[in-house]
Write an enzyme that holds these catalytic residues in place. Structure first.
Site, PDB file in Angstrom:
ATOM      1  N   THR A 130      35.225  -3.878 102.713  1.00 27.78           N
ATOM      2  CA  THR A 130      35.471  -4.377 101.044  1.00 27.78           C
ATOM      3  C   THR A 130      35.512  -3.116 100.446  1.00 27.78           C
ATOM      4  O   THR A 130      36.393  -3.027  99.394  1.00 27.78           O
ATOM      5  CB  THR A 130      34.186  -5.227 100.567  1.00 27.78           C
ATOM      6  OG1 THR A 130      33.069  -4.522 100.869  1.00 27.78           O
ATOM      7  CG2 THR A 130      34.216  -6.565 101.359  1.00 27.78           C
ATOM      8  N   GLY A 163      24.029 -10.328 102.489  1.00 32.46           N
ATOM      9  CA  GLY A 163      23.498  -9.002 102.172  1.00 32.46           C
ATOM     10  C   GLY A 163      22.353  -9.288 101.004  1.00 32.46           C
ATOM     11  O   GLY A 163      22.336 -10.296 100.046  1.00 32.46           O
ATOM     12  N   ASN A 207      23.487 -10.874  97.697  1.00 34.49           N
ATOM     13  CA  ASN A 207      24.541 -10.522  97.204  1.00 34.49           C
ATOM     14  C   ASN A 207      25.741 -11.540  97.152  1.00 34.49           C
ATOM     15  O   ASN A 207      25.940 -11.934  98.468  1.00 34.49           O
ATOM     16  CB  ASN A 207      24.864  -9.294  97.602  1.00 34.49           C
ATOM     17  CG  ASN A 207      26.023  -8.623  97.036  1.00 34.49           C
ATOM     18  OD1 ASN A 207      26.543  -8.777  95.882  1.00 34.49           O
ATOM     19  ND2 ASN A 207      27.172  -7.891  97.935  1.00 34.49           N
ATOM     20  N   LYS A 221      63.620 -45.083  89.578  1.00 31.66           N
ATOM     21  CA  LYS A 221      63.931 -43.478  89.859  1.00 31.66           C
ATOM     22  C   LYS A 221      64.855 -43.149  88.701  1.00 31.66           C
ATOM     23  O   LYS A 221      66.010 -43.766  88.583  1.00 31.66           O
ATOM     24  CB  LYS A 221      64.422 -43.155  91.288  1.00 31.66           C
ATOM     25  CG  LYS A 221      64.814 -41.631  91.318  1.00 31.66           C
ATOM     26  CD  LYS A 221      65.328 -41.612  92.494  1.00 31.66           C
ATOM     27  CE  LYS A 221      66.142 -40.025  92.774  1.00 31.66           C
ATOM     28  NZ  LYS A 221      67.469 -40.189  91.750  1.00 31.66           N
ATOM     29  N   HIS A 250      59.539 -58.080  90.765  1.00 33.72           N
ATOM     30  CA  HIS A 250      59.410 -58.376  92.142  1.00 33.72           C
ATOM     31  C   HIS A 250      60.588 -57.600  92.811  1.00 33.72           C
ATOM     32  O   HIS A 250      61.806 -57.803  92.584  1.00 33.72           O
ATOM     33  CB  HIS A 250      59.575 -59.933  92.473  1.00 33.72           C
ATOM     34  CG  HIS A 250      58.920 -60.834  91.569  1.00 33.72           C
ATOM     35  ND1 HIS A 250      57.568 -61.196  91.655  1.00 33.72           N
ATOM     36  CD2 HIS A 250      59.501 -61.508  90.717  1.00 33.72           C
ATOM     37  CE1 HIS A 250      57.268 -62.024  90.726  1.00 33.72           C
ATOM     38  NE2 HIS A 250      58.317 -62.367  89.972  1.00 33.72           N
ATOM     39  N   ALA A 310      64.179 -60.949  91.130  1.00 35.83           N
ATOM     40  CA  ALA A 310      63.884 -60.453  92.343  1.00 35.83           C
ATOM     41  C   ALA A 310      64.946 -60.134  93.193  1.00 35.83           C
ATOM     42  O   ALA A 310      65.909 -60.767  93.159  1.00 35.83           O
ATOM     43  CB  ALA A 310      62.826 -61.410  93.070  1.00 35.83           C
ATOM     44  N   ALA A 326      72.462 -65.786  89.790  1.00 37.35           N
ATOM     45  CA  ALA A 326      71.849 -65.249  90.692  1.00 37.35           C
ATOM     46  C   ALA A 326      72.821 -65.031  92.206  1.00 37.35           C
ATOM     47  O   ALA A 326      73.810 -65.716  92.049  1.00 37.35           O
ATOM     48  CB  ALA A 326      70.812 -66.142  91.621  1.00 37.35           C
TER      49      ALA A 326
END
Length: 457
Positions: free
Chosen positions: A79, A140, A170, A352, A364, A381, A424
């Site tokens: 270190t 330590g 430490n 999206k 649906h 749907a 539909a």
């Protein structure tokens, strides 16, 4: 002005991974990212990250950030040697007049408040962050004189039996005057069990030079826990998630089970928010007053308006949902989804890059992509916006008060006028006029007396 050095050169052999240890994630971001956040909260003049193993990947992950630079430690000799690699950058300009705070890339959760307390304890000298542990094996030890002043730090492997009985340890985190730190680093040696240059050896040198060494302690023990293995990573993840859950509870959020809550970013909640079990929040999520999130939902970079309900097993990413809306169960909002107030999106609906206007419903089994849907529209749907021609995406426009019948395909680019109805089963390839019925299907016919085929013997 403060300098910060973050030691991030270690191999992380026990992680059993090709990924540099400091890039392994905790609560959704690399461990090094957590350390950088805490460091930046102190508004330092410069941050130097000491890299070694996987240096190129670590630098690539954080390159270009203001006030951040890198120093290479190769090979690694401890270190103290690591901090030495950062010294030339620390001494630039008026850096020698500053203090330097040393942090660790694999000790990710030390909090800014603890670091401020450490800075305050320093005065004009050195301050180390210590902790009292019931089992100090491997750490330590902090050695104090009869007056209680810190005199040195001895590593576990180099400690005698009396020193190993000490419980104050430490953590490795310290702050020191930069110019003196540079001098002390040139005076340490590697005459120890590891054959390394320990940063901790500067404490005895500071005391010998008449510099006061003080100590401060963290508010919570998990702040100074390091990660050297997958098991330690998992343990620290759960401790941090428990802390994040506690903070949400104190802010007034109801968690059905705090032990089954995961926050992997920032979560801002209004009043009277309810979160059921198994939910995951990633990136930046904002929930308005009275929002209810059902079990096992995933929300990533999402804003949800007041009074909205997200039902079970819904997945929302880079989306916005208005007030008093309903989403799910089993709904998916992908990037660019924008739901108006009182909109409804039901089970197995995917949206999206599309707007669903106020009080519109897709309850649906539908796919709505690259679309602008007005207010009070009913999407039946099985409806699909056919937005992709194999090369380019095209938009579908559905104006206010339209009614889209079940099992309808809208082949974009196409527009449905205000108040229009699509029967539909329609496949729409041209614009549908307002306030009209549009249908495209063959006329139904019946064959009287028709018999099904019979299997031949």
């Amino acid at each position: 002005m403060l300098n910060v050095v973050i030691l991030a050169a270690g191999l992380g052999k026990r992680m059993q991974s090709d990924l540099p240890k400091v890039l392994h994630t905790l609560a959704g971001q690399p461990m090094l990212g957590h350390v950088l956040e805490s460091a930046r909260d102190l508004q330092p003049g410069r941050i130097v990250v000491v890299v070694g193993h996987g240096a190129e990947r670590v630098e690539a992950a954080y390159a270009g950030q203001a006030g951040l630079s890198f120093a290479l430690q190769r090979p690694q000799h401890g270190t103290g040697h690591a901090v030495q690699q950062a010294v030339p950058q620390l001494m630039e300009g008026d850096g020698a007049e500053d203090a330097t705070l040393v942090l660790y890339g694999d000790v990710p959760l030390v909090q800014p408040e603890t670091l401020r307390r450490l800075m305050a304890a320093r005065g004009q000298g050195v301050a180390v962050l210590t902790e009292v542990l019931p089992d100090a094996t491997g750490y330590g030890r902090i050695v104090r004189d009869a007056q209680g002043q810190v005199t040195r730090i001895v590593e576990h492997k180099d400690a005698n039996e009396q020193e190993r009985a000490i419980k104050e340890v430490n953590t490795g985190i310290l702050v020191a005057p930069t110019a003196k730190l540079k001098d002390w680093l040139t005076r340490i040696d590697n005459n120890n069990a590891q054959g390394e240059y320990y940063l901790t050896d500067i404490i005895a040198l500071a005391v010998a030079d008449g510099v006061t060494v003080s100590a401060a302690q963290p508010a919570a023990s998990w702040e100074t826990l390091g990660v050297n293995s997958r098991a330690q990573q998992a343990e620290l993840e759960r401790r941090w998630q428990a802390e994040l859950a506690r903070r949400q509870l104190e802010a007034g959020v109801t968690l059905a089970d705090p032990a089954r809550f995961d926050q992997r970013g920032t979560l801002e909640c209004g009043r009277d928010v309810y979160i059921d079990v198994g939910c995951v929040f990633e990136g930046r999520v904002k929930l308005g007053d009275g929002v209810r999130v059902g079990p096992h939902c995933v929300l990533r970079d999402v804003e949800v308006g007041a009074g909205t309900q997200i039902e079970a097993y819904s997945h929302l990413q880079q989306a916005r949902v208005g007030d008093e809306a309903r989403v799910g169960p089993y709904a998916r909002l992908r990037p660019g989804a924008d739901l108006g107030n009182q909109a409804h999106v039901g089970n197995f609906v995917e949206i999206k890059n599309a707007v669903l206007g106020e009080a519109s419903k897709a309850n649906h089994l539908a796919y709505i992509g690259d679309a602008d849907i007005g207010a009070r529209v009913n999407v039946g749907a099985g409806t699909i916006t056919c937005n992709y021609d194999g090369v380019n995406k095209h938009r579908t426009i559905i104006e206010d008060d339209a009614f889209i019948g079940s099992d309808t395909q809208l082949v974009a680019p196409v527009r449905v006028g205000r108040g229009a109805t699509l029967a539909a089963g329609t496949t729409l390839t041209r614009d549908a006029p307002a306030d009209s019925l549009t249908l495209s299907r063959i006329r139904q016919s019946t064959v009287p007396g028709w018999k099904r085929p019979v299997k031949k013997s």
